[in-house]
Design a protein around this motif. Structure first.
Motif, mmCIF file in Angstrom:
data_model
loop_
_atom_site.group_PDB
_atom_site.id
_atom_site.type_symbol
_atom_site.label_atom_id
_atom_site.label_comp_id
_atom_site.label_asym_id
_atom_site.label_seq_id
_atom_site.Cartn_x
_atom_site.Cartn_y
_atom_site.Cartn_z
ATOM 1 N N SER A 148 -12.959 9.961 -8.875
ATOM 2 C CA SER A 148 -13.662 10.882 -7.981
ATOM 3 C C SER A 148 -12.868 12.180 -7.985
ATOM 4 O O SER A 148 -11.884 12.307 -8.716
ATOM 5 C CB SER A 148 -13.747 10.295 -6.571
ATOM 6 O OG SER A 148 -12.477 10.302 -5.948
ATOM 7 N N LYS A 149 -13.263 13.128 -7.144
ATOM 8 C CA LYS A 149 -12.521 14.389 -7.075
ATOM 9 C C LYS A 149 -11.083 14.179 -6.615
ATOM 10 O O LYS A 149 -10.191 14.923 -6.978
ATOM 11 C CB LYS A 149 -13.210 15.355 -6.129
ATOM 12 C CG LYS A 149 -14.489 15.914 -6.666
ATOM 13 C CD LYS A 149 -15.107 16.899 -5.694
ATOM 14 C CE LYS A 149 -16.415 17.430 -6.241
ATOM 15 N NZ LYS A 149 -17.047 18.372 -5.332
ATOM 16 N N HIS A 150 -10.855 13.134 -5.791
ATOM 17 C CA HIS A 150 -9.554 12.963 -5.160
ATOM 18 C C HIS A 150 -8.819 11.687 -5.526
ATOM 19 O O HIS A 150 -7.699 11.479 -5.049
ATOM 20 C CB HIS A 150 -9.707 13.031 -3.632
ATOM 21 C CG HIS A 150 -10.379 14.289 -3.178
ATOM 22 N ND1 HIS A 150 -9.787 15.527 -3.247
ATOM 23 C CD2 HIS A 150 -11.621 14.494 -2.696
ATOM 24 C CE1 HIS A 150 -10.608 16.445 -2.812
ATOM 25 N NE2 HIS A 150 -11.740 15.854 -2.474
ATOM 26 N N ALA A 151 -9.419 10.834 -6.329
ATOM 27 C CA ALA A 151 -8.765 9.556 -6.617
ATOM 28 C C ALA A 151 -9.233 8.981 -7.944
ATOM 29 O O ALA A 151 -10.276 9.374 -8.473
ATOM 30 C CB ALA A 151 -9.049 8.560 -5.493
ATOM 31 N N LYS A 152 -8.430 8.056 -8.439
ATOM 32 C CA LYS A 152 -8.749 7.315 -9.657
ATOM 33 C C LYS A 152 -8.618 5.837 -9.323
ATOM 34 O O LYS A 152 -7.854 5.469 -8.434
ATOM 35 C CB LYS A 152 -7.805 7.719 -10.772
ATOM 36 C CG LYS A 152 -7.893 9.231 -11.031
ATOM 37 C CD LYS A 152 -7.223 9.660 -12.262
ATOM 38 C CE LYS A 152 -7.263 11.148 -12.516
ATOM 39 N NZ LYS A 152 -8.307 11.938 -11.989
ATOM 40 N N ALA A 153 -9.374 4.994 -10.050
ATOM 41 C CA ALA A 153 -9.382 3.580 -9.695
ATOM 42 C C ALA A 153 -9.642 2.691 -10.908
ATOM 43 O O ALA A 153 -10.227 3.127 -11.904
ATOM 44 C CB ALA A 153 -10.464 3.313 -8.642
ATOM 45 N N ILE A 154 -9.192 1.466 -10.787
ATOM 46 C CA ILE A 154 -9.525 0.399 -11.717
ATOM 47 C C ILE A 154 -10.761 -0.296 -11.144
ATOM 48 O O ILE A 154 -10.855 -0.506 -9.934
ATOM 49 C CB ILE A 154 -8.373 -0.638 -11.826
ATOM 50 C CG1 ILE A 154 -7.087 0.013 -12.334
ATOM 51 C CG2 ILE A 154 -8.783 -1.844 -12.643
ATOM 52 C CD1 ILE A 154 -7.052 0.281 -13.809
ATOM 53 N N LYS A 202 -15.657 -3.983 -8.050
ATOM 54 C CA LYS A 202 -14.892 -3.460 -6.913
ATOM 55 C C LYS A 202 -13.874 -2.430 -7.407
ATOM 56 O O LYS A 202 -13.304 -2.578 -8.490
ATOM 57 C CB LYS A 202 -14.173 -4.609 -6.192
ATOM 58 C CG LYS A 202 -13.488 -4.174 -4.924
ATOM 59 C CD LYS A 202 -12.909 -5.333 -4.152
ATOM 60 C CE LYS A 202 -12.172 -4.806 -2.937
ATOM 61 N NZ LYS A 202 -11.467 -5.829 -2.221
ATOM 62 N N LEU A 203 -13.646 -1.405 -6.601
ATOM 63 C CA LEU A 203 -12.703 -0.346 -6.949
ATOM 64 C C LEU A 203 -11.326 -0.617 -6.348
ATOM 65 O O LEU A 203 -11.216 -0.953 -5.159
ATOM 66 C CB LEU A 203 -13.207 1.008 -6.446
ATOM 67 C CG LEU A 203 -14.544 1.469 -7.017
ATOM 68 C CD1 LEU A 203 -14.988 2.744 -6.316
ATOM 69 C CD2 LEU A 203 -14.452 1.679 -8.511
ATOM 70 N N TYR A 204 -10.283 -0.434 -7.160
ATOM 71 C CA TYR A 204 -8.886 -0.573 -6.726
ATOM 72 C C TYR A 204 -8.195 0.750 -7.044
ATOM 73 O O TYR A 204 -7.930 1.060 -8.210
ATOM 74 C CB TYR A 204 -8.205 -1.736 -7.464
ATOM 75 C CG TYR A 204 -8.860 -3.065 -7.169
ATOM 76 C CD1 TYR A 204 -8.428 -3.851 -6.105
ATOM 77 C CD2 TYR A 204 -9.924 -3.512 -7.940
ATOM 78 C CE1 TYR A 204 -9.039 -5.059 -5.821
ATOM 79 C CE2 TYR A 204 -10.545 -4.724 -7.659
ATOM 80 C CZ TYR A 204 -10.106 -5.485 -6.606
ATOM 81 O OH TYR A 204 -10.715 -6.680 -6.319
ATOM 82 N N ARG A 205 -7.927 1.519 -6.016
ATOM 83 C CA ARG A 205 -7.342 2.859 -6.216
ATOM 84 C C ARG A 205 -5.935 2.773 -6.793
ATOM 85 O O ARG A 205 -5.100 2.006 -6.307
ATOM 86 C CB ARG A 205 -7.315 3.616 -4.892
ATOM 87 C CG ARG A 205 -8.705 3.954 -4.393
ATOM 88 C CD ARG A 205 -8.642 4.599 -3.017
ATOM 89 N NE ARG A 205 -9.985 4.749 -2.494
ATOM 90 C CZ ARG A 205 -10.598 5.933 -2.363
ATOM 91 N NH1 ARG A 205 -9.959 7.041 -2.679
ATOM 92 N NH2 ARG A 205 -11.816 5.992 -1.905
ATOM 93 N N LEU A 206 -5.695 3.602 -7.811
ATOM 94 C CA LEU A 206 -4.377 3.625 -8.448
ATOM 95 C C LEU A 206 -3.295 3.993 -7.439
ATOM 96 O O LEU A 206 -2.180 3.474 -7.509
ATOM 97 C CB LEU A 206 -4.363 4.605 -9.621
ATOM 98 C CG LEU A 206 -5.386 4.388 -10.742
ATOM 99 C CD1 LEU A 206 -5.129 5.362 -11.882
ATOM 100 C CD2 LEU A 206 -5.417 2.961 -11.228
ATOM 101 N N SER A 207 -3.624 4.854 -6.498
ATOM 102 C CA SER A 207 -2.635 5.295 -5.509
ATOM 103 C C SER A 207 -2.165 4.169 -4.594
ATOM 104 O O SER A 207 -1.118 4.272 -3.975
ATOM 105 C CB SER A 207 -3.202 6.434 -4.659
ATOM 106 O OG SER A 207 -4.344 5.980 -3.942
#
Length: 170
Positions: free
Chosen positions: A78-84, A89-94
């Motif tokens: 997304s504009k503010h995050a990346k995910a697996i 289901k999304l798992y944010r890298l952060s």
């Protein structure tokens, strides 16, 4: 009363065991995309049929995902995050838990098409593994042996991040 206490204690102990981070040999197996021990099985995932979808979920686009056992696996941003993505289901890298000495690297983004995608199993635990060499940098010299990766425990859904120097043993 004693039985309730024992049951509660056993549940707490089993939760603590299942929530243990991956072993160093499992991490190494993930990052080098081959087993570092006879007790570890590495199975490469078929990434030959890549799908791209805008507005995939929760404001994330999915520029790279594929099907695995009927579910979506891949990468979203997304504009503010990346995910697996795992099973949709999304798992944010952060949110990834850092494992050991990562040489100052903190939850790096990666190019999904250059990463190795696999399932790594050890002792009843299974992890989705995404291993990368920082987008092909350092194709010569010792930096080529520095790999990063994300490991998602498919049972506990804990996401880990690790960077290791994985020069093969001689």
């Amino acid at each position: 009363m004693k039985i309730v206490f024992l049951v509660t204690l056993l549940i707490a102990m089993s939760s603590a065991v299942s929530a243990a981070p991956p072993s160093e040999l499992l991490v190494r197996s993930c990052l080098q995309d081959k087993s570092a021990s006879p007790s570890i099985v590495v199975s490469d995932l078929d990434t030959s049929a890549i799908i791209e979808e805008n507005d995939y979920s929760d404001g994330f686009n999915a520029p790279y995902f594929f099907k695995y056992k009927g579910g979506d696996v891949g990468y979203a941003e997304s504009k503010h995050a990346k995910a697996i993505i795992f099973k949709g289901k999304l798992y944010r890298l952060s949110s990834a838990i850092l494992l050991g000495d990562n040489h100052g690297s903190e939850r790096d983004a990666f190019t999904p098409s250059l990463a190795d995608w696999s399932m790594v199993e050890e002792g009843g635990q299974e992890y989705l593994c995404v291993s990368f060499n920082f987008d092909g940098l350092g194709q010569s010299g010792d930096f080529q042996y520095v790999h990063g990766g994300y490991l998602l425990n498919t049972r506990t859904q804990e996401l880990y991040y690790s960077v290791r120097y994985i020069r093969p043993y001689k």
